[in-house]
Design a protein around this motif. Sequence first.
Motif, mmCIF file in Angstrom:
data_model
loop_
_atom_site.group_PDB
_atom_site.id
_atom_site.type_symbol
_atom_site.label_atom_id
_atom_site.label_comp_id
_atom_site.label_asym_id
_atom_site.label_seq_id
_atom_site.Cartn_x
_atom_site.Cartn_y
_atom_site.Cartn_z
ATOM 1 N N GLY A 36 18.179 -30.484 -14.092
ATOM 2 C CA GLY A 36 18.880 -29.657 -15.073
ATOM 3 C C GLY A 36 18.033 -28.516 -15.602
ATOM 4 N N SER A 37 16.720 -28.646 -15.467
ATOM 5 C CA SER A 37 15.834 -27.538 -15.863
ATOM 6 C C SER A 37 15.723 -26.538 -14.712
ATOM 7 C CB SER A 37 14.450 -28.071 -16.240
ATOM 8 O OG SER A 37 13.813 -28.637 -15.106
ATOM 9 N N MET A 38 15.156 -25.395 -15.005
ATOM 10 C CA MET A 38 14.920 -24.375 -13.983
ATOM 11 C C MET A 38 13.439 -24.017 -13.959
ATOM 12 S SD MET A 38 17.662 -23.617 -12.317
ATOM 13 C CE MET A 38 19.455 -23.675 -12.411
ATOM 14 N N THR A 39 12.919 -23.782 -12.762
ATOM 15 C CA THR A 39 11.514 -23.408 -12.593
ATOM 16 C C THR A 39 11.429 -22.104 -11.802
ATOM 17 O OG1 THR A 39 11.299 -24.690 -10.541
ATOM 18 C CG2 THR A 39 10.776 -25.821 -12.615
ATOM 19 N N ALA A 40 10.350 -21.366 -12.023
ATOM 20 C CA ALA A 40 10.119 -20.113 -11.301
ATOM 21 C C ALA A 40 8.656 -20.022 -10.910
ATOM 22 C CB ALA A 40 10.528 -18.918 -12.151
ATOM 23 N N GLN A 41 8.369 -19.206 -9.894
ATOM 24 C CA GLN A 41 7.022 -19.067 -9.346
ATOM 25 C C GLN A 41 6.776 -17.629 -8.911
ATOM 26 O OE1 GLN A 41 6.731 -20.749 -5.450
ATOM 27 N NE2 GLN A 41 4.495 -20.723 -5.358
ATOM 28 N N PHE A 42 5.600 -17.116 -9.219
ATOM 29 C CA PHE A 42 5.106 -15.876 -8.618
ATOM 30 C C PHE A 42 3.644 -16.101 -8.244
ATOM 31 C CE2 PHE A 42 8.854 -14.010 -10.451
ATOM 32 C CZ PHE A 42 9.178 -12.985 -9.570
ATOM 33 N N GLU A 43 3.204 -15.421 -7.184
ATOM 34 C CA GLU A 43 1.854 -15.693 -6.656
ATOM 35 C C GLU A 43 1.316 -14.502 -5.879
ATOM 36 O OE1 GLU A 43 -0.208 -19.178 -3.879
ATOM 37 O OE2 GLU A 43 1.938 -18.774 -3.710
ATOM 38 N N HIS A 44 0.011 -14.257 -6.044
ATOM 39 C CA HIS A 44 -0.688 -13.243 -5.248
ATOM 40 C C HIS A 44 -2.000 -13.797 -4.726
ATOM 41 C CE1 HIS A 44 1.642 -9.622 -5.364
ATOM 42 N NE2 HIS A 44 1.780 -9.659 -6.684
ATOM 43 N N THR A 45 -2.399 -13.326 -3.561
ATOM 44 C CA THR A 45 -3.732 -13.622 -3.019
ATOM 45 C C THR A 45 -4.667 -12.474 -3.396
ATOM 46 O OG1 THR A 45 -2.898 -14.924 -1.171
ATOM 47 C CG2 THR A 45 -5.087 -13.977 -0.920
ATOM 48 N N ILE A 46 -5.821 -12.837 -3.983
ATOM 49 C CA ILE A 46 -6.808 -11.821 -4.345
ATOM 50 C C ILE A 46 -8.133 -12.118 -3.637
ATOM 51 C CG2 ILE A 46 -5.713 -11.434 -6.586
ATOM 52 C CD1 ILE A 46 -8.096 -12.912 -7.874
ATOM 53 N N LEU A 47 -8.864 -11.068 -3.379
ATOM 54 C CA LEU A 47 -10.170 -11.154 -2.728
ATOM 55 C C LEU A 47 -11.209 -10.589 -3.686
ATOM 56 C CD1 LEU A 47 -12.259 -11.261 -0.421
ATOM 57 C CD2 LEU A 47 -11.237 -9.168 0.496
ATOM 58 N N LEU A 48 -12.231 -11.380 -3.994
ATOM 59 C CA LEU A 48 -13.298 -10.944 -4.909
ATOM 60 C C LEU A 48 -14.395 -10.257 -4.103
ATOM 61 C CD1 LEU A 48 -13.438 -14.044 -7.295
ATOM 62 C CD2 LEU A 48 -12.065 -11.952 -7.494
ATOM 63 N N ARG A 49 -14.168 -8.969 -3.848
ATOM 64 C CA ARG A 49 -15.145 -8.180 -3.094
ATOM 65 C C ARG A 49 -16.380 -7.902 -3.950
ATOM 66 N NH1 ARG A 49 -11.213 -3.386 -1.244
ATOM 67 N NH2 ARG A 49 -13.160 -2.247 -1.547
ATOM 68 N N PRO A 50 -17.493 -7.524 -3.334
ATOM 69 C CA PRO A 50 -18.713 -7.245 -4.109
ATOM 70 C C PRO A 50 -18.555 -6.137 -5.146
ATOM 71 C CG PRO A 50 -19.265 -7.577 -1.807
ATOM 72 C CD PRO A 50 -17.766 -7.549 -1.877
ATOM 73 N N THR A 51 -17.714 -5.114 -4.860
ATOM 74 C CA THR A 51 -17.606 -3.974 -5.774
ATOM 75 C C THR A 51 -16.379 -4.021 -6.673
ATOM 76 O OG1 THR A 51 -16.358 -2.592 -4.218
ATOM 77 C CG2 THR A 51 -18.777 -2.486 -4.110
ATOM 78 N N ARG A 52 -15.313 -4.646 -6.221
ATOM 79 C CA ARG A 52 -14.065 -4.706 -6.988
ATOM 80 C C ARG A 52 -13.194 -5.812 -6.410
ATOM 81 N NH1 ARG A 52 -14.507 0.019 -4.528
ATOM 82 N NH2 ARG A 52 -14.582 1.202 -6.468
ATOM 83 N N LYS A 53 -12.127 -6.173 -7.136
ATOM 84 C CA LYS A 53 -11.207 -7.181 -6.588
ATOM 85 C C LYS A 53 -10.033 -6.469 -5.923
ATOM 86 C CE LYS A 53 -9.228 -7.831 -11.177
ATOM 87 N NZ LYS A 53 -9.184 -8.716 -12.344
ATOM 88 N N GLU A 54 -9.548 -7.078 -4.868
ATOM 89 C CA GLU A 54 -8.438 -6.521 -4.100
ATOM 90 C C GLU A 54 -7.277 -7.502 -4.125
ATOM 91 O OE1 GLU A 54 -7.383 -5.081 0.496
ATOM 92 O OE2 GLU A 54 -9.478 -5.208 -0.172
ATOM 93 N N ILE A 55 -6.127 -7.045 -4.625
ATOM 94 C CA ILE A 55 -4.923 -7.869 -4.615
ATOM 95 C C ILE A 55 -4.242 -7.584 -3.285
ATOM 96 C CG2 ILE A 55 -2.792 -8.496 -5.813
ATOM 97 C CD1 ILE A 55 -5.388 -6.492 -7.657
ATOM 98 N N VAL A 56 -4.610 -8.364 -2.277
ATOM 99 C CA VAL A 56 -4.219 -8.023 -0.909
ATOM 100 C C VAL A 56 -2.713 -8.098 -0.702
ATOM 101 C CG1 VAL A 56 -6.426 -8.619 0.130
ATOM 102 C CG2 VAL A 56 -4.684 -10.388 -0.106
ATOM 103 N N SER A 57 -2.022 -8.970 -1.440
ATOM 104 C CA SER A 57 -0.585 -9.183 -1.213
ATOM 105 C C SER A 57 0.301 -8.309 -2.090
ATOM 106 C CB SER A 57 -0.231 -10.642 -1.453
ATOM 107 O OG SER A 57 -0.637 -11.068 -2.752
#
Length: 420
Positions: A394-415
Motif C-alpha cells: 500500500g505504500s509507494m517507493t521511489a529510487q534515483f541513482e548515479h555512478t560517480i568516479l572520484l578522479r584525482p582532480t575532480r569527481k565525474e558523474i559519469v551517468s
Amino acid sequence: MIAPIEHKPDEVPPTALDAEEADDAEDGEPETQGAGGEGKKKKKKKKSKKKKVEQTEPPTIGLSKLFPDGKYPEGETQEYKDDNAFRTTSEEKRYDEQMAMEDPEVTYNHIRRAAEVHRQVRQYARKFIKPGMRMIDIANGIEDGVRALVEEDGLDSGVGFPTGLSLNHCAAHYTPNPGDTSVLGEKDVLKVDIGVHVKGRICDSAFTLTFDPTYEKLLEAVKAATDTGVREAGIDVRLGELAGYIQETMESYEVEVNGKVLPVKPIDNLSGHSINLYQIHGGKSVLLVKNDDQTKMEEGEYFAIETFGSTGRGKVIEQGEVSHYARRVDAPHVPLRLTSAKSLLQSINKNFGTLPWCRRYLERAGESRYLLALNHLVSQGIVQDYPPLCDVRGSMTAQFEHTILLRPTRKEIVSRGDDY
C-alpha cells in the motif's frame, strides 16, 4: 583543387590562369577553352559528405559506429569542496589523472562507454514504457538495447546486472522471471534500474516513472536526495556524514495522498555502494540515514549514489519470488555432489563471472531444468540469491541513482544526462 584545362593535341596548353579564371577556379567552376575559343564552364564537382550515423528507435546501432574515434563523452564534472579544492589545479594530481587515463586497467573510457549506452537506452525506455505493457517485454526491450549498443562480447562488454523493474511498495531486486505475466498499471510507481558494463566497469544508474501525478513529489524528493549525495560526495568524505545530508534533503518533502499528508522517509536499510571491477557491491555502503560510519571515500573509487524514499515505514524486508543472483566473490571451494550443479556453475562462470544475473539470462544461455541445481549452489554458499526488497503493501517507493568516479582532480558523474 583546380580542375584540369582541356586542350587539343596540337595546341600549347596554357601555363597560367588569368585573374578571371583564377576566381572561377576558386569557385570550383574554371573556364575551359573550346574549339571556337569560347569559354565553357565545367560543372562543379560536389564533395561527397560522409553521412552521420544516427541512433535508431528502438536503439540498435553499436556505439563504435556512433563514436568511430573510440572516445566517449565525459560525464558532468564537479570540483571537490573544502580541503580537497586544491586538487583542481594541482600539477601533481593532474599528472596522476593522466597516468590513470593511460592505464589500460583503469581507463575512464570504459566507464564512459558504458554510461553513454545507459543514456541512450534509457532515453528510449522513457518513451516506450507505457501502462498496459507486460513487465517482461519492458525488461527485454531495455536489455536488447543495452546488448546492441554496448556490442555485447562475452565478459568484455554487456548487461551489468538484471534490469530492475520494482513496482510500488517493492523498492528493489525485482525483474520478471520466465513466464511472468505481470502488467504495468496506470497507478503504478516503477523503478527502472539499468546496468551496463565494459571490461568489468559497471555503470549503475536508476530512475523512477509514475503516470499518476499523486506521487510526483515523492519522485522529486528522492531525485533531490540523490543530487545532494552526488554534490556532497568526495575524497575523504565520511560515509556516515554523507548519509546525513541525504536524509536531511529527503525528509524535507511531503506527499499528499487522498487528502492525507505523508512524510517521505529514506529507507534506512537500503544504501548506495562502492563498485569494484566485475563486482556491483564493492564493500563500502552509503546509507540513507545519518550514522557513525567513519569510513572515508578514497581517490580512484567508483560509487553508486543511490537513494530510496518511501511513503511507508521506511524499512524493507525480503519478500516474493527470487529473480536476482550472483556468484559470490568469496565463494567457498566445496565438493558438489550434483552433476547438474557442476554443469550450471560452469555456465555461470563462463557467461556471468561475478556479475549479477537472473533466470531469464540462464535460459538465454541455453540452460533448462536448472532450479534444483541453482538451489543447491545457493545452499552451498557459492551463489547468492537476492529476493525482492519491499516496504509495507500500500505504500509507494521511489529510487534515483548515479555512478560517480572520484578522479584525482575532480569527481565525474559519469551517468548524468539531460533527463536526470
